[in-house]
Design a protein around this motif. Sequence first.
Motif, PDB file in Angstrom:
ATOM      1  N   ASP A  21       4.257  -0.120 -10.576  1.00  0.00           N
ATOM      2  CA  ASP A  21       4.089   0.047  -9.137  1.00  0.00           C
ATOM      3  C   ASP A  21       3.080  -0.899  -8.505  1.00  0.00           C
ATOM      4  O   ASP A  21       2.463  -0.593  -7.498  1.00  0.00           O
ATOM      5  CB  ASP A  21       3.690   1.501  -8.824  1.00  0.00           C
ATOM      6  N   GLN A 202      -1.463  10.536  -3.175  1.00  0.00           N
ATOM      7  CA  GLN A 202      -0.738   9.513  -3.920  1.00  0.00           C
ATOM      8  C   GLN A 202      -0.740   9.754  -5.425  1.00  0.00           C
ATOM      9  O   GLN A 202       0.276   9.524  -6.091  1.00  0.00           O
ATOM     10  CB  GLN A 202      -1.318   8.138  -3.606  1.00  0.00           C
ATOM     11  N   ARG A 203      -1.862  10.207  -6.001  1.00  0.00           N
ATOM     12  CA  ARG A 203      -1.935  10.362  -7.450  1.00  0.00           C
ATOM     13  C   ARG A 203      -0.929  11.390  -7.979  1.00  0.00           C
ATOM     14  O   ARG A 203      -0.182  11.095  -8.920  1.00  0.00           O
ATOM     15  CB  ARG A 203      -3.359  10.730  -7.863  1.00  0.00           C
ATOM     16  N   VAL A 205       1.837  12.257  -6.587  1.00  0.00           N
ATOM     17  CA  VAL A 205       3.156  11.669  -6.356  1.00  0.00           C
ATOM     18  C   VAL A 205       3.508  10.702  -7.479  1.00  0.00           C
ATOM     19  O   VAL A 205       4.633  10.714  -8.005  1.00  0.00           O
ATOM     20  CB  VAL A 205       3.194  10.949  -4.991  1.00  0.00           C
ATOM     21  N   GLU A 206       2.561   9.865  -7.885  1.00  0.00           N
ATOM     22  CA  GLU A 206       2.833   8.897  -8.942  1.00  0.00           C
ATOM     23  C   GLU A 206       3.139   9.591 -10.269  1.00  0.00           C
ATOM     24  O   GLU A 206       4.011   9.150 -11.026  1.00  0.00           O
ATOM     25  CB  GLU A 206       1.632   7.962  -9.095  1.00  0.00           C
ATOM     26  N   PHE A 246       7.735   8.780  -1.107  1.00  0.00           N
ATOM     27  CA  PHE A 246       6.280   8.898  -0.962  1.00  0.00           C
ATOM     28  C   PHE A 246       5.577   7.760  -1.702  1.00  0.00           C
ATOM     29  O   PHE A 246       4.533   7.272  -1.265  1.00  0.00           O
ATOM     30  CB  PHE A 246       5.798  10.252  -1.498  1.00  0.00           C
ATOM     31  N   GLY A 247       6.152   7.347  -2.844  1.00  0.00           N
ATOM     32  CA  GLY A 247       5.576   6.214  -3.569  1.00  0.00           C
ATOM     33  C   GLY A 247       5.704   4.920  -2.796  1.00  0.00           C
ATOM     34  O   GLY A 247       4.756   4.133  -2.709  1.00  0.00           O
ATOM     35  N   GLY A 250       3.172   4.905  -0.033  1.00  0.00           N
ATOM     36  CA  GLY A 250       1.820   4.577  -0.478  1.00  0.00           C
ATOM     37  C   GLY A 250       1.627   3.082  -0.636  1.00  0.00           C
ATOM     38  O   GLY A 250       0.594   2.524  -0.249  1.00  0.00           O
ATOM     39  N   ARG A 253       1.511   1.549   2.816  1.00  0.00           N
ATOM     40  CA  ARG A 253       0.250   1.857   3.485  1.00  0.00           C
ATOM     41  C   ARG A 253      -0.846   0.900   3.035  1.00  0.00           C
ATOM     42  O   ARG A 253      -1.730   0.525   3.814  1.00  0.00           O
ATOM     43  CB  ARG A 253      -0.141   3.305   3.189  1.00  0.00           C
ATOM     44  N   GLU A 254      -0.812   0.482   1.768  1.00  0.00           N
ATOM     45  CA  GLU A 254      -1.816  -0.445   1.246  1.00  0.00           C
ATOM     46  C   GLU A 254      -1.762  -1.801   1.939  1.00  0.00           C
ATOM     47  O   GLU A 254      -2.792  -2.433   2.163  1.00  0.00           O
ATOM     48  CB  GLU A 254      -1.627  -0.633  -0.260  1.00  0.00           C
ATOM     49  N   ARG A 321      -1.512   8.936 -15.445  1.00  0.00           N
ATOM     50  CA  ARG A 321      -1.713   9.301 -14.041  1.00  0.00           C
ATOM     51  C   ARG A 321      -2.305  10.697 -13.869  1.00  0.00           C
ATOM     52  O   ARG A 321      -2.905  10.972 -12.844  1.00  0.00           O
ATOM     53  CB  ARG A 321      -0.379   9.164 -13.300  1.00  0.00           C
TER      54      ARG A 321
END
Length: 324
Positions: A21, A202-203, A205-206, A246-247, A250, A253-254, A321
């Motif tokens: 990712d 995020q965590r 979700v990953e 959602f991934g 994220g 968003r970065e 993760r």
Amino acid sequence: MRLWLAALLAALLLAVPALADELRPFSIEFSEREAGKWTIDWKQPLTSPDASQMAVPALPANCEYLADPVVRSAPMALIGHAEVACSDDVSGGTIGLPQLFGNSDALALVTPLGRPVQTLRLTAEKPLATISARPDRWAVAKDYFAIGTEHILMGWDHLLFVIALVLLVQGGWAVVKAATAFTIAHSLTLAAVTLGYAGLPQRPVEALIALSIMFLAVELARNHPESWTRRWPWIVAFGFGLLHGFGFAGALREIGLPEGEVPMALLTFNLGVEAGQLLVIAAVLALRAAVQRLVPKGEPPALKAATYGIGIIAAYWVVERVIA
């Protein structure tokens, strides 16, 4: 054949976890804090060529560093920070990383006071980008399409999910329906998160994305033709697609979205993801057809090796993760 498969699996186990990712190796954020006073922050991965030498971004001609950059270490990366002074408007100036080469690329986020944020894509062929007074719609479309395509091809967790899905469904219209369901689902979630209607940490979700890959690997290993997943793969693809959205959100968003061109950036990012998925699906189907035709006896052990390889990698990601 078995030795070749074992070597391929070993290479995947060594390489893939480090690449999970990762949207891209380099990133730059150039932000105006007060009139004429800017800060620049950038990240350089330790996996990049000549990682021991910290690359320093090139600034517009009317800007200068006020002091030597401050460099610190982060997991798998070097982080740079510096204060910058600019004598005039930076519009029309260029920013970039002349040190880029090979397949390296970067994203530069430019945030002037009182004007839209711009996201500029840098490549080895064009390591410098021009800062505009306002983001150009078609430049945004081109850049975000490329970012979306790269994300599915470089984001190994999403990539392995698509590969496992194709191997599970095998071919025909079932693959098309499952891939379309996955695309629609992650597009819905991505849009909802980007526009502020939904969100998840995020965590977790990953970790759940890694679990979704493990689930498909288990279904492949079971090889039960009447399993619910094999009979209704598009439903499974849609459900997990919502999670993978959602991934994607994220990652997006970065890098940020250009103000005033959010719909265009979101649309073309999704189209780029879909283009990348279609490339992966076509490649997997073509490879499987070639094995079936040229080495028919090699298909079962190759499929078994791929199944266990995908499952082991996904299990590694789950543990990594959860405990990170």
